[in-house]
Design a protein around this motif. Structure first.
Motif, short mmCIF file in Angstrom:
data_model
loop_
_atom_site.label_atom_id
_atom_site.label_comp_id
_atom_site.label_asym_id
_atom_site.label_seq_id
_atom_site.Cartn_x
_atom_site.Cartn_y
_atom_site.Cartn_z
N ARG A 76 52.30 97.14 38.46
CA ARG A 76 51.88 97.01 39.85
C ARG A 76 51.02 95.76 40.06
O ARG A 76 50.89 95.27 41.18
N ALA A 77 50.42 95.31 38.96
CA ALA A 77 49.53 94.15 39.08
C ALA A 77 50.30 92.90 39.47
O ALA A 77 49.70 91.87 39.76
N THR B 168 52.29 92.83 42.03
CA THR B 168 52.79 92.98 43.39
C THR B 168 52.03 92.16 44.43
O THR B 168 52.54 91.87 45.48
N MET B 169 50.81 91.83 44.13
CA MET B 169 50.00 91.24 45.20
C MET B 169 49.79 89.74 45.04
O MET B 169 48.73 89.20 45.34
N THR C 19 48.00 87.34 47.59
CA THR C 19 46.55 87.19 47.81
C THR C 19 45.74 87.15 46.53
O THR C 19 44.64 86.62 46.52
N SER C 20 46.26 87.72 45.48
CA SER C 20 45.39 87.95 44.33
C SER C 20 45.69 87.00 43.17
O SER C 20 46.80 86.97 42.63
N TRP C 21 44.68 86.24 42.78
CA TRP C 21 44.84 85.35 41.62
C TRP C 21 45.07 86.16 40.37
O TRP C 21 45.72 85.71 39.43
N LEU C 22 44.55 87.36 40.34
CA LEU C 22 44.76 88.19 39.16
C LEU C 22 46.24 88.56 39.06
O LEU C 22 46.85 88.51 37.99
N SER C 23 46.81 88.89 40.21
CA SER C 23 48.22 89.21 40.25
C SER C 23 49.02 87.98 39.80
O SER C 23 49.94 88.07 38.99
N VAL D 9 41.01 83.16 38.88
CA VAL D 9 40.60 84.57 38.91
C VAL D 9 39.07 84.63 39.06
O VAL D 9 38.55 85.45 39.81
#
Ligand SMILES: Nc1nc2c(c(=O)[nH]1)N[C@H]1C(S)=C(S)[C@@H](COP(=O)(O)OP(=O)(O)OC[C@H]3O[C@@H](n4cnc5c(=O)[nH]c(N)nc54)[C@H](O)[C@@H]3O)O[C@H]1N2
Ligand SMILES: Nc1nc2c(c(=O)[nH]1)N[C@H]1C(S)=C(S)[C@@H](COP(=O)(O)OP(=O)(O)OC[C@H]3O[C@@H](n4cnc5c(=O)[nH]c(N)nc54)[C@H](O)[C@@H]3O)O[C@H]1N2
Ligand code: SF4
Ligand code: SF4
Ligand code: SF4
Ligand code: SF4
Ligand code: SF4
Ligand SMILES: [Mo]
Lengths: 305, 966, 238
Positions: free
Chosen positions: A69-70, A72-73, A76-80, A128
């Motif tokens: 799931r990580a 999926t975003m 917006t998300s630098w982690l993703s 991140v």
């Protein structure tokens, strides 16, 4: 922050892997005379390091089974993004390895793509932390730059050690790259340290609770046995320890490697040791990177009674 | 990728039975809020304040919200336990026994004591809300050795105010913050009226009221005060006297109120040679109104310059001056008050209280001018007891509230009397905007109940002919023998503590151990942690509990403890009776005790079980009914010698204070069909009717009966008819107390009747002053104040109730251990670090604890939260829990007795008038602990073992109603 | 657009912790639960609470203010915790602005907690997911409850009425009016998070008595013929 070892390992191991890969690819591009085995072994090393890092990161997750799931975003998300790019990088390195192994060619293209991903991964990893706006210590281009430089430094040191077996001729070149990268990393990291030492917090106890008075002291944080917020955001080490770790990691990650790399030109057997020492130094550096970051939430969690 | 949440945050928990909602009354503290308990699959899902309840109107506190965790406490006692034969008391070794065995054992023992010397049985209860029943049990047993927490809690508050205005703060009355504009809160941290007080203060502030807190410490309520007036502990009396002085000197008192409703104008005999010196002049031919309490006093009429009967129409009493009645010099009581406070200047008070004289003056001006200029007038016609009709009810919007900060000092009685007088000067008694009574108050000054009069009152197999406790009016009411020596084990109502209306629970163990006045056989403790936070001198008290006579028997041979949890005290029990929790039992907050009344009228309340009892637990109420029936107490036995009441609910419905009186424990839905209120025949459906009405009964008085109740004819007649009052004579405020003077006269040998032993004459003479005065606390007087310069006090934390809540998994996360708060400058001067370990030492002992700097405490005071520190292993906590390792108990520093006087006599560390425990008198010094000392609090005690029936300590708790806790 | 939020009145909060434990009991058996307590009866008990009350001392003796300061998720209008979440588990509801965690998506990376400046998210060590104040979303829309009780548990519990719940985008709401009338403010405005929750500052009621007020012709002392001394600048009593 409380440094999480999973993340320390993730960033240092993949960082070294990325650095190593960039050097491998540069070697190929410069048409050095080495066997495909050198690239295959090197790629295996890269994959191994990254896989170890990835494995370590799983320990950080509450629900590793949901980790897909990580991805999926990414919008917006630098982690993703980091997760996606990391997966892409691993995949591409694997293809690159297969291409070398099968002799099908396309290694230049695949390696190029992998290199772009390696660079992208440095950016993502750095971002991140840069993306955590409240963490003044991290919000700086130096963060991305240093992830890159330290990855390259450790990658190059590793490359020089690795070349001892696969391509002894290249060792001096790799040592040169490692020297330059380590020196730049030292500069970059020192710049960050100097910058951070001068940081003035924009968030204060006054703005945290909205009372304008020069003397505000917390008396109770509402949880005497501690809470997530007292565990996650405090390193829990003494000031003396923090003071000691800074010179320690600078010495170990940069100064000692610089000296030993130079010595490695004449005593190549030192190189594996240099990598181990530098890596240990970078572990300490990464620990400090997290520990040094003072989260504004800590204003709310200072004292029990 | 779907953005829809997977977890529906609004979904109901799957496959759960719907919640059942039941109403009952909270008892996570003594406030007694109405609650609604949601039960899902047999477990409590949610406890909320009952919006329909008059007390809390839907709000609930931190403790009440944590009631669920009380049910899961590992410290829960679940079976009757007998100390293992051969094991030592305190070693905490028990065998399970059945209730039948427990009853048989108790029955045999008590039967024997009752048949021989009933005094040998002592029943003392802590923060008990069923004193009507426990008191009845003691009375029927025939032992005078009964009391509840009042004596160590706030009897000074009760006595100081009740002997002055016929009502008091505490559970008997409070401030009308709805209409007040100016509010003084003195020495209060939390108090019993927890939720309503918070709601009222907040509303008061929102409405723009001005709130002033007088307290050495600024926490809780004081935190939101508009002004904090730090004061040195034990000095409020001086402040009150200075305020009174200012108010009088400036003429800011309410003269109309004082003349009509107080004894200010009454003439006092000033002939020093007379045996009636200091007593009110009386007209033997005058109208006594009530022969039991004659009202035949005189005023000096200003118009005719002659003495007249008080309240004579068309007269107006002089408040000042000196007159002669015949050859007897007389003065109005108010003149005496004025003379008394003459030297009490703000400068004088500044030296004592530490409050700048200008501040004192300003406070007096604020209260005086606000009271005078912002009069409230309600268009409510009423008639006073002397027949005068009033078109309206008036009031002054200046309200006060005070509690243990005043009470828990050995000079508290007079400080509180001074406060009551100040409130009276401002004309704020039972008037809008000021102090308001709550039923059953106001009561006569003093209330009618009298303690037993002498040893002859205690007879084998015979109930006492009155309540074991009461309100002495004169020395003749004291409970002493021929030699003037105490009859009660706690020496209550003796010449040492004559007005000890609530007993002296804090001295019971010491006295019984010492065998003075006499040894006892059986001590039954209910709901009191007497081996820990409810005792002074805790370390030695614990030793007394295990001390033996020469013959090897314990000095206190048999100790029974009824508790719901394993406390520090259960370890010293020979027999442990496991009680239910408040969610598991019937209970009632009776008009015969301290109901939850509202200003507008009497209100009582009940508890109705929402959960079955855990394990073998039985309500103590049932235990008492069972024992009373087995022992065939008259009130519990039919004429035919049969058991009268099946169980507690049956008792509550059918018991009447006297045959056919129509007065029982509950006032609601009396009469055969529940058609009567206050008084009426028993109604078999009473419980059901309470249950339907949110577990309370509220009788709203007509507005004309809601104010001025001390002197309100309509109210008085109603109250008498409702059984709240015996008489209906007016309750005139005692600015000057001739009752106190009667003790002084006895001490001076000027009064026939009971005489103090010679060694006490001086003491009684000194402290039985008919007018308030300030004296240093007894402890301070005896202390080396250079060596021990600081006052040490405790405060109630809002999120903890005494020692009860450390077992509560949620609440203990808020207060896991306690610090000593020290003014930063004081701490630095002593070399103590913020967060460091330090020693606090009094002349009685020392403790090691953690320090926290604070700017919110007066520099001469150190303080800590009360009762957070625990003994290792108690309360079902692990041996290394914070409570015992970092927490500490201040009680080790406080002595239950003062140092011996010149004659080797040791008095209780209590107010010499009331016997109120002087918790806050202790003087201490502080110094840093050495770096090499152990990093835990001191003293430590052997870790308590778990006893049979207790729960396990889970490493994780994740409570979800219906699925359990782990 | 609706933005539900709490307005907390520091002027009347007495620091009683009712909101703390009431929140816990509502939520532990509600859609957000169970909420863990670790070492519940041992050393250093710790657990998941969505709301904490802290205490600060402002100033120096004797001019000290003791401030009780309750804090839960502020349901920021621009919540940094949301965009950083790699899984989308952290989200802000369009319909009412409530910021929630989807426990079934959360991988427990704690990244959102790092992004939040306020220290209000709590990781549940047993369920391994991030948790936080839900604004009692499972209460406030529950039609089985009477309208007056469709409010967060902490709001209904608060004995001081120090917690106001409402739509801060609706200028007519009690919450908005309280903010505008009493100088309501946001925490750490420099962080740009635009917290929806607001705080109302301490307000002080003072009383100034003029000397003239002390001396009135209708002074009861006059009745007795012992009139008080006329006002002077300092001591009236002597
Ligand atoms: N949450 C909670 N509520 C409780 C209780 C509890 O344990 N927890 N206990 C209940 C019981 S049994 C009682 S008796 C009541 C007591 O309620 P309170 O009367 O509020 O009791 P204390 O906490 O003893 O508060 C005493 C206050 O007086 C101050 N003080 C001490 N000495 C002096 C002094 O000389 N002068 C002045 N002006 N102030 C002084 C202290 O700083 C403190 O603020 O609370 C009841 N309510
Ligand atoms: N230093 C210091 N000491 C003080 C005070 C102070 O201000 N300072 N305050 C004093 C005052 S005012 C008071 S009132 C006392 C407190 O007086 P206590 O009433 O002695 O309070 P606790 O110590 O909590 O003890 C009450 C006992 O009741 C038990 N209990 C709780 N619920 C139930 C129940 O439903 N049934 C039964 N059977 N037992 C139950 C608890 O487990 C506990 O053991 O403390 C006094 N001690
Ligand atoms: S104030 Fe006392 S009675 Fe009321 S809810 Fe809280 S604990 Fe229960
Ligand atoms: S307070 Fe923190 S958790 Fe709540 S919305 Fe704002 S950033 Fe997110
Ligand atoms: S912990 Fe959960 S909610 Fe927070 S960022 Fe990670 S996945 Fe998102
Ligand atoms: S709104 Fe609900 S979840 Fe949030 S703090 Fe209040 S009670 Fe807790
Ligand atoms: S419940 Fe209300 S008064 Fe109590 S701490 Fe919370 S906000 Fe403050
Ligand atoms: Mo008490």
């Amino acid at each position: 922050m409380r440094p999480a070892f999973s993340i320390i390992f993730l960033t240092t191991l993949t960082g070294a892997g990325q650095g190593l890969f960039l050097l491998l690819y540069a070697t190929e591009m410069l048409h050095a005379a080495v066997t495909p085995g050198f690239y295959i072994g090197g790629s295996l090393l890269v994959l191994g390091l990254s896989a170890l890092g990835l494995l370590a990161s799983f320990f950080h997750l509450g629900h590793p089974s949901r980790s897909w799931r990580a991805m999926t975003m990414w919008r917006t998300s630098w982690l993703s993004r980091e997760v996606i790019v990391l997966m892409g990088f691993l995949g591409m390195v694997l293809l690159y390895l297969l291409a070398h192994w099968s002799g099908l060619g396309l290694t230049a293209v695949l390696g190029g793509m992998a290199s772009v991903l390696a660079l992208g991964l440095f950016v993502c990893t750095g971002m991140v932390y840069v993306a955590i706006k409240v963490m003044k210590e991290w919000v700086s281009p130096l963060t991305v730059a240093n992830f890159f430089l330290m990855g390259c430094a450790s990658g190059a040191t590793l490359a020089s050690a690795y070349a001892l077996v696969g391509a002894p001729d290249l060792v001096p070149h790799f040592i040169e790259v490692a020297l330059i990268a380590t020196l730049l990393a030292l500069l970059g990291r020192s710049a960050a340290l100097i910058r951070n030492a001068r940081l003035k917090p924009t968030t204060t106890l006054q703005s945290a609770i909205g009372i304008r008075h020069p003397r505000i002291v917390q008396k109770a944080q509402g949880a005497m046995g501690g809470s997530f917020n007292t565990r996650e955001f405090f390193h829990g080490k003494s000031d003396a320890f923090i003071r000691a770790i800074k010179p320690a990691f600078i010495t170990l990650a940069f100064v000692v490697p610089l000296a030993l790399l130079a010595a490695g030109l004449s005593r190549p057997w030192l190189l594996p040791l240099v990598f181990v020492l530098q890596y240990l130094g970078l572990l300490a550096e990464r620990w400090f990177f997290f520990a040094e970051a003072n989260h504004p939430q800590n204003l709310y969690y200072q004292i029990i009674s | 990728m779907t953005m829809r949440p997977l977890h529906d945050p609004m979904a109901k928990p799957p496959s759960q039975e719907p919640c059942v909602v039941r109403t009952t009354t909270c008892y996570m503290c003594a406030c007694r809020c109405g609650i609604r308990v949601h039960v899902r699959d047999g477990e409590v899902r949610y406890i909320e304040g009952n919006p329909e309840h008059p007390l809390n109107k839907g709000v609930i506190c931190a403790k009440g919200s944590s009631g669920i965790m009380k049910q899961y406490s590992p410290a829960r006692l679940t079976r009757p336990l007998l100390r293992k034969p051969g094991s030592e008391r305190g070693a905490n070794e028990y065998t399970e026994i059945s209730w039948d065995e427990a009853y048989a054992l108790l029955e045999a023992r008590l039967r024997k004591l009752r048949a021989t010397d009933p005094k040998q049985f002592a029943l003392f209860t802590g923060r008990d809300q069923m004193q009507a029943l426990t008191g009845l049990f003691a009375r029927q047993f025939g032992t005078p050795n009964y009391a509840a927490h009042g004596g160590f809690c706030s009897v000074n508050m009760a006595a100081g105010m009740i002997y002055t205005i016929g009502g008091s703060f505490w559970e008997f009355g409070g401030p009308d913050l709805e209409r007040a504009r100016l509010f003084f809160m003195i020495g209060t941290a939390e108090d019993h009226h927890s939720n309503p007080l918070k709601s009222a203060i907040a509303k008061f502030k929102r409405n723009g009221g001005r709130f002033i807190a007088i307290n050495p410490v600024r926490t809780g309520y004081a935190a939101i005060a508009d002004e904090w007036v730090p004061i040195k502990p034990g000095t409020d009396g001086a402040l009150m006297l200075a305020l009174i002085r200012e108010i009088i000197a400036l003429g800011l008192y309410d003269r109309d109120f004082l003349t009509r409703y107080t004894n200010s104008g009454q003439l006092v005999n000033q002939d020093p040679t007379s045996n009636d010196f200091g007593m009110m002049m009386r007209n033997p031919e005058g109208d006594v109104i009530n022969p039991l309490r004659p009202h035949n006093f005189y005023w000096w009429d200003r118009h005719t310059a002659a003495p007249v009967a008080t309240h004579t129409e068309g007269t107006d009493p002089a408040l000042f001056g000196e007159f002669f009645m015949g050859s007897t010099p007389v003065k109005p009581a108010f003149q005496l008050l004025k003379e008394r406070v003459y030297a009490c200047t703000p400068e004088w008070a500044e030296g004592i209280t530490g409050i700048p004289a200008d501040t004192i003056r300003r406070l007096a001006h604020e209260m005086g001018v606000t009271a005078r200029d912002q009069k409230i007038e309600l268009p409510i016609a009423w008639t006073d007891c002397w027949g005068q009709q009033h078109e309206s009810v008036t009031g002054s919007p200046v309200a006060f509230h005070a509690m243990r900060g005043l009470a828990a000092h050995s000079n508290g009685f007079h400080a509180i009397r001074a406060l009551a007088i100040l409130m009276s000067l401002l004309g704020t008694i039972d008037r809008p905007g000021g102090f308001r009574h709550k039923s059953p108050y106001p009561r006569a000054i003093p209330p009618n109940a009298r303690p037993p009069k002498g040893p002859q009152a205690v007879k084998p197999n015979t109930p006492l002919d009155g309540a074991p406790l009461g309100w002495p009016e004169s020395p003749d009411d004291l409970f002493v023998d021929e030699a003037g020596q105490p009859v009660r084990i706690d020496k209550g109502f003796s010449w040492e503590y004559p007005l000890s209306a609530h007993g002296l629970m804090h001295n019971v163990i010491t006295n019984a151990w010492r065998g003075a006045p006499y040894p006892i056989d059986t001590l039954l403790l209910f709901m009191a942690n007497m081996a820990w936070n409810s005792s002074m001198n805790t370390r030695n008290i614990r030793n007394m509990l295990v001390d033996k006579r020469e013959d090897g028997e314990y000095k206190i041979p048999f100790i029974v403890v009824c508790d719901a949890f394993q406390s520090e005290t259960t370890a010293f029990a020979d027999l442990i009776l496991p009680d239910t929790t408040y969610l598991e039992r019937h209970d009632c907050m009776s008009m015969l005790d301290r109901p939850i009344s509202e200003y507008e009228g009497p209100t009582d309340a009940v508890r109705i079980p929402v959960l079955p009892p855990k394990g073998e637990c039985r309500p103590f109420q049932e235990v008492l009914i069972e024992l009373a029936s087995r022992l065939q107490f008259p009130a519990f036995t039919t004429a035919e010698g049969q058991r009268k009441f099946k169980d507690y609910p049956d008792f509550i419905v059918n018991y009447e204070t006297a045959p056919g009186s129509g007065i029982g424990f509950l006032t609601g839905w009396r009469g055969k069909h529940g058609e009567k209120s206050m008084r009426g025949e028993p109604n078999p459906m009473q419980w059901e009717m309470y249950a339907k009405n949110n577990c309370f009964h509220h009788e709203t008085l007509p507005p004309s009966y809601q104010y001025m109740r001390n002197w309100n004819r309509g109210y008085m007649q109603w109250a008498q008819q409702a059984g709240l009052r015996r008489d209906n004579d007016p309750i005139v405020i005692h600015i000057y107390s001739e009752f106190l003077q009667s003790f002084r006269l006895a001490a001076q040998g000027k009064r026939p009747g009971k005489q103090p032993p010679d060694n006490l004459r001086h003491r009684v003479d000194t402290y039985f002053d008919p007018l308030p005065f300030w004296h240093e606390s007894l402890e301070q007087h005896q202390s080396d104040n250079v060596r021990y310069p600081l006052n040490a006090i405790t405060q109630r934390p809002m999120a903890m109730y005494h020692s009860w809540d450390s077992q509560n998994a949620w609440l203990r996360q808020i207060h896991a251990h306690n610090y000593l708060y020290v003014n930063s400058a004081t701490a630095q001067a002593a070399g103590v670090e913020d967060g460091g370990w330090l020693w606090v030492e009094s002349q009685w002992g020392k403790v090691r604890c953690l320090c926290r700097y604070s700017e919110a405490v007066e520099p001469g005071t150190v303080w800590t939260w009360n009762a957070i520190g625990k003994s290792s292993g108690a309360w079902g906590l692990a041996a290394d829990a914070n409570e015992s390792q970092k927490g500490f108990l201040l009680n080790h520093l406080i002595s239950e007795e003062l140092a011996a006087n010149g004659e080797g006599q040791r008095f209780s560390n209590s107010d010499p008038v009331t016997g109120q425990a002087a918790w806050y008198d202790v003087k201490v010094r502080i110094y840093p602990a050495q770096p090499d000392e152990a990093k835990h609090s001191w003293p430590q005690f052997d870790t308590m073992k778990a006893i049979p029936g207790m729960g396990r300590l889970p490493a994780w708790l994740s409570f979800f109603a219906g699925k359990g806790g782990q | 657009m609706t933005q539900l939020a709490l307005v907390i009145d520091l002027n009347v909060c007495v620091g009683c912790h009712a909101c703390v434990t009431n929140c816990k009991q509502w939520n532990t058996s509600g859609s957000a639960g169970p909420l863990l307590d670790a070492n519940p009866y041992e050393a250093d008990p710790t657990g998941t609470f969505f709301n904490r009350v802290q205490t600060f001392e402002v100033g120096t003796y004797p001019n000290t203010q003791t401030v009780h300061f309750p804090k839960s998720c502020l349901h920021c209008e621009d919540p940094p915790c949301v965009p950083v979440c790699p899984t989308g588990a952290s989200y802000k509801r369009k319909e009412d602005g409530i910021v929630l965690v989807d426990y079934d998506k959360c991988i427990g990376c704690k990244y959102c907690a790092w992004a939040c400046p306020y220290g209000v998210r709590e990781f549940d060590e047993q369920r391994k997911v991030m948790t936080k104040c839900t604004l009692c979303v499972d209460r406030i829309y529950d039609e089985a409850l009477p309208e007056s009780e469709r409010k967060p548990a902490c709001v209904l519990a608060c004995p001081a009425g120090a917690r106001i719940f409402g739509d801060v985008h609706d200028p007519e709401s009690e919450a908005s009016v309280a903010i505008s009338d009493n100088g309501g403010y946001a925490l750490m405005p420099e962080c740009g998070t635009q917290p929806a929750n607001h705080y109302l500052p301490r307000r002080k009621t003072a009383l100034k008595i003029q000397n003239e007020q002390l001396y009135r012709s209708a002074n009861p002392l006059k009745v007795e013929g012992t009139a008080p001394l006329p006002p002077s600048s300092e001591d009236f009593a002597t």
